[in-house]
Write a protein that holds these residues in place. Sequence first.
Motif, short mmCIF file in Angstrom:
data_model
loop_
_atom_site.label_atom_id
_atom_site.label_comp_id
_atom_site.label_asym_id
_atom_site.label_seq_id
_atom_site.Cartn_x
_atom_site.Cartn_y
_atom_site.Cartn_z
N PRO A 122 54.10 40.24 45.35
CA PRO A 122 53.72 40.98 43.97
C PRO A 122 52.32 40.38 43.77
O PRO A 122 51.92 39.44 43.49
CB PRO A 122 54.67 40.44 43.32
CG PRO A 122 55.76 40.13 44.03
CD PRO A 122 55.19 39.38 45.18
N ALA A 123 51.40 41.36 43.41
CA ALA A 123 49.87 41.05 43.29
C ALA A 123 49.15 42.47 42.78
O ALA A 123 49.78 43.47 43.05
CB ALA A 123 49.16 40.62 44.49
N GLY A 124 48.19 42.26 41.78
CA GLY A 124 47.37 43.25 41.39
C GLY A 124 46.26 43.10 40.76
O GLY A 124 45.92 42.08 40.25
N THR A 125 45.49 43.89 40.92
CA THR A 125 43.99 43.57 40.17
C THR A 125 44.01 43.73 38.68
O THR A 125 44.69 44.50 38.07
CB THR A 125 42.84 44.65 40.59
OG1 THR A 125 42.79 44.56 42.36
CG2 THR A 125 41.39 44.46 39.98
N ILE A 126 43.46 42.71 37.98
CA ILE A 126 43.18 42.74 36.60
C ILE A 126 41.87 43.36 36.15
O ILE A 126 41.80 44.02 35.23
CB ILE A 126 43.52 41.30 35.97
CG1 ILE A 126 44.90 40.72 36.36
CG2 ILE A 126 43.29 41.06 34.52
CD1 ILE A 126 44.96 39.20 36.12
N SER A 127 40.83 42.79 36.90
CA SER A 127 39.42 43.22 36.43
C SER A 127 38.57 43.67 37.74
O SER A 127 38.88 42.63 38.46
CB SER A 127 38.80 42.29 35.58
OG SER A 127 37.65 42.93 35.13
N LEU A 128 38.28 44.84 37.82
CA LEU A 128 37.17 45.16 38.98
C LEU A 128 35.92 45.47 38.52
O LEU A 128 35.70 46.28 37.58
CB LEU A 128 37.70 46.32 39.81
CG LEU A 128 37.17 46.90 40.75
CD1 LEU A 128 36.78 46.32 41.98
CD2 LEU A 128 37.79 48.23 41.12
N THR A 129 34.71 44.88 39.05
CA THR A 129 33.38 44.87 38.77
C THR A 129 33.00 45.41 39.98
O THR A 129 32.74 44.81 41.16
CB THR A 129 32.54 44.16 38.04
OG1 THR A 129 33.33 43.63 36.88
CG2 THR A 129 31.27 44.17 37.98
N THR A 130 32.12 46.67 40.13
CA THR A 130 31.26 46.85 41.30
C THR A 130 29.88 47.39 40.88
O THR A 130 29.63 47.83 39.82
CB THR A 130 31.83 48.57 41.95
OG1 THR A 130 33.24 47.89 42.14
CG2 THR A 130 31.17 48.96 43.10
N TYR A 131 29.03 46.74 41.84
CA TYR A 131 27.51 47.11 41.39
C TYR A 131 27.00 47.86 42.58
O TYR A 131 27.25 47.73 43.74
CB TYR A 131 26.81 45.55 41.72
CG TYR A 131 27.30 44.53 40.44
CD1 TYR A 131 26.94 44.80 39.16
CD2 TYR A 131 28.00 43.56 40.76
CE1 TYR A 131 27.39 44.07 38.25
CE2 TYR A 131 28.49 42.63 39.98
CZ TYR A 131 28.10 42.78 38.60
OH TYR A 131 28.48 42.03 37.48
#
Length: 267
Positions: A201-210
């Motif tokens: 069980p896992a999941g992205t909380i915050s994603l930043t892309t440059y």
Amino acid sequence: MAHVFDDAVAVKPGENGVFHAHTHDAYNNMVGPYGGITAATVVHALQQHPDALGDPLALTLNYAAPVANGAWDLHTEIVRTNRTNQHWTFRIVQNDATVSTGSAVFGPHRDTWSDTEAVRPEAPAPMEVEDKDFPDFIAWDKNYEMRFVTGWLDGSVKTDDSTSTVWLRDRPERPLDYPALASMADAFFPRAFLRHGTYLPAGTISLTTYFHASPDELAAHGTGHLLGTARAARFAGGHFDQDAQLWGGDVLLATTHQLVYFKDPTT
């Protein structure tokens, strides 16, 4: 005939900076839609705004709650615009509740001194590497060729290194653009899977892309494979970081950073 990716990121402009979107079954994940397609839809919508300045430079998306399958609205606001950059905030609203928040930076590409300190990973040619598929309950990966050079999750082997290096491109082929780059920046499964040799069980909380790529560099890349590499720095307290690079030939096109939650399988 439209590419399935273009169908998935399609938006309809509304009033007062609101865009109307809808999830697409082809990009379903274990829970709700694949986070990368949500990010791609945001980028695509912001590019359609009549007051957008230049091209995407950065995007941060905070997944406050799972996006459910169905319709959702993107509420956008331009916070400030100057000659070199433009700052946005946005919310994703579904059933009158905010499920995601975020910010973006747009701006023109100028002729300046440039250099790349990052080093592209060594890798054999894409077609020399086997195309891998995730389990059937993950739908979104069927839209990508994923040829793992290192770090494939075989479902049984624990590792001491969370690094994966993989050749990526849309399936069927599609010319690379900023929404596609935003989507592929999230194409790396959680690094905790690799360390434990199994799905958790896992999941992205915050994603930043440059977005380092200029429009000319994206056009020159065309429909070729990207070389992506991802790893984590630390796992602790039910969270870990995850950073990645996306290369087109010898050109670093994008970098990305995530905060991911996970459930410890040993407790």
